[in-house]
Motif scaffolding. Structure first.
Motif, short mmCIF file in Angstrom:
data_model
loop_
_atom_site.label_atom_id
_atom_site.label_comp_id
_atom_site.label_asym_id
_atom_site.label_seq_id
_atom_site.Cartn_x
_atom_site.Cartn_y
_atom_site.Cartn_z
N TYR A 449 0.95 -1.23 0.16
CA TYR A 449 0.15 -0.08 -0.01
C TYR A 449 0.96 1.39 -0.02
N ARG A 450 0.11 2.20 -0.54
CA ARG A 450 0.91 3.67 -0.67
C ARG A 450 0.26 4.72 -0.42
N GLY A 451 0.75 5.81 0.62
CA GLY A 451 -0.22 6.87 0.83
C GLY A 451 0.39 8.07 0.92
N THR A 452 -0.14 9.31 0.95
CA THR A 452 0.41 10.65 0.84
C THR A 452 0.88 11.36 2.27
N THR A 484 6.41 13.43 -1.47
CA THR A 484 6.87 12.31 -0.52
C THR A 484 5.69 11.32 -0.37
N TYR A 485 6.09 9.99 -0.23
CA TYR A 485 4.94 8.99 -0.47
C TYR A 485 5.34 7.97 0.87
N TYR A 486 4.22 7.31 1.50
CA TYR A 486 4.37 6.69 2.80
C TYR A 486 4.08 5.30 2.13
N TYR A 487 4.89 4.17 2.51
CA TYR A 487 4.61 2.84 1.91
C TYR A 487 4.54 1.84 3.28
N GLY A 500 0.53 -5.48 9.35
CA GLY A 500 1.10 -4.62 8.57
C GLY A 500 2.67 -4.47 8.98
N SER A 501 3.58 -4.34 7.96
CA SER A 501 4.88 -4.15 8.41
C SER A 501 4.97 -2.45 8.87
N ASN A 502 6.27 -2.32 9.32
CA ASN A 502 6.78 -0.92 9.53
C ASN A 502 6.22 0.10 8.30
N GLU A 503 5.74 1.27 8.73
CA GLU A 503 5.69 2.45 7.66
C GLU A 503 6.94 2.94 7.42
#
Length: 507
Positions: A449-452, A484-487, A500-503
């Motif tokens: 997953y990817r977020g902003t 910048t993106y967060y995964y 979930g893994s670490n972000e």
């Protein structure tokens, strides 16, 4: 006839002083007659006693006879019986006991004459036995033995009760006799003359069936299936119409399968000469185009010619059973393993599953495996913490099958997947992600997953990829902008649980 004349002497009678002389004439009269003495006494042995007969010189004088009996020649003779005949049958005699007889005649006035000379014999059984009382013989020459109460000197043997054409011969026991020709019931009569002068009153006899050949009418078998298998029944028949013998069938590796004519073991009617047997096929028997042969020996010992059945016998052998085991791998998977089938006509393994201990071909079919050397299978997508029962059937090319044992195991209690550790490298506009491998047995997939904004989840972020290969631990995201993106990588198991893994932020 003698007469005696009595002369009366003259007596002087003095009557009233005077006397007279009287001459008496001769007066003749008969003395009592003496009874004649019986002679020619003869004893004849019968089945239940002895017949005594005699003669008399002047039968006109005799009213009846008295028969006396003693246990020895010089013993006391006691009255046995009286008779008006010239013979008397005596019963209730003791076997092996010698008896001595004398007879006297009685005339009018009850005057009994002298007793006759004694005649004696030993009472006992008379019998004849052909071939030791066998019921059948397959030879015209038979051995005949005798039982007589006293020593015999002569005998007569004949198949005619009147002994027509038969002559007396020296007594020999046992002796051989040639029966008349032709199969059937043969009866032999015998009578004897004994050394003590007695004889047998009536003939004794024995019978035997002369049977010089045996024959099988037919040999056949019946089955509810055209090609029976282990556990099925086959009924074999040998038809002879001659009871009392022995019959069996042979086929393939079975050299002798005994049949019955006594109403048992599947035989319907006893002693009808139809020998049969209900045969349950054992597990390891296989017959291909087998010739079934009937064998028969009759009660007389004659062997019939072997008679084959007109139809060939086929007994199919089901596949060899294999052994199945089950081992839980995870909350959603059970691994099955089994021994290898070695039969040449192998077709497939078919695995069946059930929620209870009854597993058969009506249960859920899990899979069909056509490779003989494939000896394991993982049954996935199962419910957690639940028992499952399995059975594997081996099928051959004819469609026959054999079931394995039933085995079972319980899936594990489901827990959340083990989290992976995520790392990112930036290469221009690309985010190159790598993560540690998830080693859970019930691994389902990696979902990226990817977020902003920080704090992304599978609910508020964009799903970039689903990776089903557990060993794949890298993914490259070509970012659409320079932002910048967060995964985050989520691990899903087969029951749908996720961790979930670490972000990680990628500037």
């Amino acid at each position: 006839m003698r007469k005696v004349i009595f002369v009366f002497m003259v007596a002087l009678l003095t009557l009233a002083g005077c006397s007279r002389h009287i001459d008496s004439p001769d007066v003749p009269f008969d003395l009592p007659k003496q009874p004649p003495v019986p002679s020619g006494l003869k004893l004849a042995h019968t089945a239940g006693g002895m017949d005594l007969s005699w003669q008399i010189s002047d039968s006109a004088l005799v009213r009846y006879f008295k028969v006396y009996l003693a246990d020895s020649l010089d013993g006391t003779y006691r009255l046995q019986d009286s008779t008006g005949d010239y013979s008397l049958t005596m019963t209730d005699l003791s076997n092996g006991q010698p008896y001595y007889f004398r007879v006297s005649a009685v005339i009018s006035g009850g005057v009994e004459g002298e007793k006759s000379s004694a005649v004696a014999s030993i009472f006992g059984t008379m019998a004849i036995s052909i071939n030791n009382n066998d019921k059948y013989t397959n030879s015209q020459t038979v051995s005949i033995s005798f039982v007589v109460p006293v020593t015999a000197s002569l005998m007569q043997l004949s198949e005619d009760s009147s002994f027509a054409g038969s002559s007396w011969q020296t007594y020999v026991s046992p002796t051989n006799k040639e029966l008349s020709s032709g199969d059937g019931l043969k009866k032999v009569y015998a009578r004897f003359q004994f050394n003590d002068g007695s004889s047998s009153e009536k003939a004794v006899s024995d019978s035997i069936i002369l049977d010089t050949r045996a024959f099988i009418d037919s040999t056949y078998f019946t089955s509810s299936l055209p090609n029976p298998v282990a556990g099925d029944a086959v009924t074999f028949f040998v038809v002879t119409h001659e009871s009392g013998g022995t019959a069996y069938v042979s086929f393939s590796s079975i050299s002798r399968l005994d049949l019955y004519d006594d109403g048992s073991n599947g035989d319907v009617t006893a002693n009808d000469g139809i020998y049969s047997r209900l045969y349950i096929i054992p597990a390891d028997l296989e017959v291909v185009n087998g010739l079934v042969s009937g064998h028969f020996q009759d009660a007389a010992g004659n062997n019939a010619d072997v008679r084959p059945a007109q139809i060939r016998l086929n007994i199919l052998k089901a596949p060899t059973p294999i052994t199945l085991s089950a081992t839980t791998q995870s909350s959603s998977s059970i691994r099955l393993s089994w021994s290898q089938e070695t039969d040449n006509d192998f077709a497939s393994y078919q695995i069946y599953r059930s929620p209870n201990a009854t597993v058969n071909t009506g249960s859920d079919l899990v899979t069909i495996i056509t490779s003989r050397t494939t000896l394991s299978y993982s049954d996935d997508n199962l419910e957690a913490n639940k028992a499952y029962y399995y059975r594997i059937y081996v099928f051959d090319n004819t469609g026959l099958s054999t079931a394995s044992n039933i085995t079972s195991d319980t899936t594990q209690i489901n827990i959340a997947p083990t989290a992976v550790q995520l790392a990112i490298q930036i290469n221009g506009d690309s985010s190159i992600m790598t993560w540690t491998t998830n080693g859970d047995a019930d691994f389902g997939s990696y979902q990226i997953y990817r977020g902003t904004t920080p704090g992304i989840t599978n609910l508020n972020a964009t799903l970039l990829a689903i990776i089903n290969e557990q060993s794949t631990t890298t993914f490259t995201d070509n970012r659409p902008t320079a932002s910048t993106y967060y995964y985050r990588v989520y691990v899903y198991d087969k029951q749908g649980m996720l961790t979930g893994s670490n972000e990680v932020a990628a500037p």
